[in-house]
Scaffold this active site. Structure first.
Site, PDB file in Angstrom:
ATOM      1  CG  ASP A   1      -0.040   2.107  -4.431  1.00 43.90           C
ATOM      2  OD1 ASP A   1      -0.382   0.917  -4.547  1.00 43.90           O
ATOM      3  OD2 ASP A   1      -0.092   2.726  -3.351  1.00 43.90           O
TER       4      ASP A   1
ATOM      5  CD  GLU B   1       2.218  -0.245  -7.568  1.00 46.91           C
ATOM      6  OE1 GLU B   1       1.595  -0.903  -6.727  1.00 46.91           O
ATOM      7  OE2 GLU B   1       3.303   0.339  -7.309  1.00 46.91           O
TER       8      GLU B   1
END
Length: 227
Positions: free
Chosen positions: A49, A121
Site C-alpha cells: 500500500d 497490494e
C-alpha cells in the site's frame, strides 16, 4: 521453492520474474489458509500500500505539473483505493492464483473486491522486496497505465457523484442497504445494495461497509450514465 505453471503464467502477466519465488508465494497466500509454517500476505499488503502510494504520488506530480494539492488529492485517492487495486487484480487474473481456505473459496473469495485489492497490494510489495523500488514502480506504471492519464474522470467520489446525479433529476439521495454479512468477526465481508428512488439498483461486496457502498454506488452510476 518452485512456482507452479499457473504462478509462472501470472508472473508473466505481471511482467516481473521473481528471483525469490517465496515472496510471490507469500503474496498469494490469504490469511484463511495461513499456518505457523505458512505465512499469509497481510504484512506484505501493508508494505505494498505504501509503495503504491509513493509511485502514484510521483506519477501524478509528473503528469500535471500545474495541479494544486487540492486537485491532486482526489486523483491520488482514485488510483490507490481498494476498488482500483481490485480492478488491476482482475486485469492480471490474480484471483486464479490466490491461495484461499475452503470457506473463502466456497463464498467466492477469488472474486471479492477486498481480497483482490489486498492481494494486489501484497504482490506490489513482493516485487519491491524482490527487485527494488524501480522494479515495483515499472510494474505499477505498466499495470495502472491509462488509468493515470484518465484519472480526472475517476476522481469523483462515487457516492457523491451518484447523489448529485439523483438530485439533478429531482430524486432523493440513494439508499444503501446491507443485504448480507459473512466471514469471521476479524475479517467481515459486507454486501451492500445501492438503490435509487426509481428502482434502479446495483450490489457490491467488500471488506468494509464503506468500500461496499462506494463500489455499489460506482456500479450503479456506471449503469445509469450508460443509459
Amino acid at each position: 521453492m518452485k512456482l507452479s505453471a499457473e504462478q509462472k503464467a501470472f508472473e508473466a502477466r505481471l511482467g516481473h520474474r521473481f528471483a525469490r519465488a517465496e515472496l510471490l508465494q507469500r503474496a498469494l497466500t490469504h490469511s484463511s489458509i495461513s499456518s505457523p509454517t505458512r505465512s499469509d500476505n497481510q504484512r506484505l499488503e501493508f508494505l505494498g500500500d505504501r509503495v503504491l502510494g509513493l509511485v502514484m504520488a510521483e506519477a501524478l506530480l509528473a503528469e500535471d505539473r500545474a495541479a494544486t494539492e487540492g486537485q491532486l488529492a482526489p486523483r491520488y485517492n482514485a488510483l490507490v483505493r481498494k476498488e482500483a487495486c481490485a480492478d488491476v487484480a482482475r486485469q492480471v487474473d490474480l484471483g486464479a492464483v490466490l491461495k484461499l481456505g475452503r470457506s473463502e473459496m466456497m463464498t467466492g473469495g477469488r472474486r471479492k473486491l477486498a481480497l483482490l485489492g489486498d492481494g494486489m497490494e501484497a504482490v506490489i510489495a513482493a516485487v519491491y522486496l524482490d527487485g527494488g523500488f524501480d522494479a515495483a514502480k515499472a510494474m505499477i506504471l505498466r499495470l495502472w497505465g491509462e488509468r493515470i492519464k484518465k484519472v480526472e474522470a475517476d476522481a469523483r467520489d462515487p457516492k457523491t457523484a451518484l447523489q448529485e446525479w439523483a438530485q439533478a433529476r429531482g430524486m432523493p439521495p440513494p439508499d444503501y442497504i446491507q443485504t448480507d454479512r459473512s466471514g469471521p468477526d476479524h475479517a467481515p465481508v459486507f454486501t451492500i445494495c445501492a438503490r435509487l428512488a426509481d428502482g434502479q439498483e446495483a450490489t457490491a461486496t467488500a471488506g468494509s461497509k464503506r468500500q461496499a457502498e462506494q463500489a455499489a454506488a460506482a456500479a450503479l452510476l456506471g449503469r445509469v450514465e450508460a443509459d
